[in-house]
Design an enzyme around this catalytic site. Structure first.
Site, PDB file in Angstrom:
ATOM      1  CG  ASP A 129      -5.144   1.268   1.853  1.00  0.00           C
ATOM      2  OD1 ASP A 129      -4.676   1.604   0.748  1.00  0.00           O
ATOM      3  OD2 ASP A 129      -4.613   0.426   2.589  1.00  0.00           O
ATOM      4  CG  ASP A 147      -3.626  -0.718  -3.096  1.00  0.00           C
ATOM      5  OD1 ASP A 147      -2.399  -0.621  -3.252  1.00  0.00           O
ATOM      6  OD2 ASP A 147      -4.199  -0.500  -2.002  1.00  0.00           O
TER       7      ASP A 147
END
Length: 173
Positions: A129, A147
């Site tokens: 991330d 995402d």
């Protein structure tokens, strides 16, 4: 463009963008780097998430949570794949979804995002991330391109559902 080819192209583009961005972040940023893009609102960081989206299950035992997350993702991808590439006649219409174009784009984004994150889980054990957003003092959990595609795809599906329901109530109300 052929609708199936468009769907494959969208899902593939999401996976390619996801792979490129995660590879860049892992090579250019350490786990301690924080690069403000919009100070106090948006940073680029490097985190490795062993859990689900937004850090859910990050503290669970790694082997079990990773296997469960991969299994759930593969089941979701299989269901979406069937919906996209082998739709039964009238399946989108009978489900109340009116705009197959919007629905197929939304599903393709979700599929591509799920594939990008499954890739990380299978080959790295964690998901990279790197996008960090703040709203005042609230720090939204870090996320990535996959995402983002999943979220945008889900939003498109909700918009289509809302439009369909809204139109149905207008016609019959």
């Amino acid at each position: 463009m052929n609708p199936r080819l468009r769907t494959v192209a969208i899902a593939a583009a999401v996976v390619v963008i996801d792979r490129i961005t995660k590879t860049y972040i892992r090579s250019a940023f350490t786990s301690w780097d924080v690069t403000p893009v919009v100070p106090g609102f948006f940073n680029v960081v490097h985190t490795e998430n062993p859990g689900a989206a937004f850090g859910i299950f990050a503290d669970s035992p790694t082997a079990w949570s990773s296997m469960l997350l991969v299994a759930v993702s593969l089941v979701v991808m299989a269901i979406i794949g069937v919906m996209l590439w082998r739709p039964r006649p009238g399946s989108l219409q009978s489900s109340g979804m009116q705009a197959p174009g919007l629905v197929s784009v939304g599903l393709a984004l979700v599929f591509g995002g799920a594939a990008g994150n499954v890739w990380d889980r299978l080959f790295r054990g964690t998901v990279t991330d790197f996008l960090q957003v703040f709203f005042g003092s609230y720090e939204f959990p870090s996320f990535n391109a996959a995402d983002s595609a999943i979220t945008i795809g889900a939003a498109l599906l909700l918009i289509d559902l809302w439009r369909t329901r809204h139109q149905h109530h207008t016609e019959h109300g």
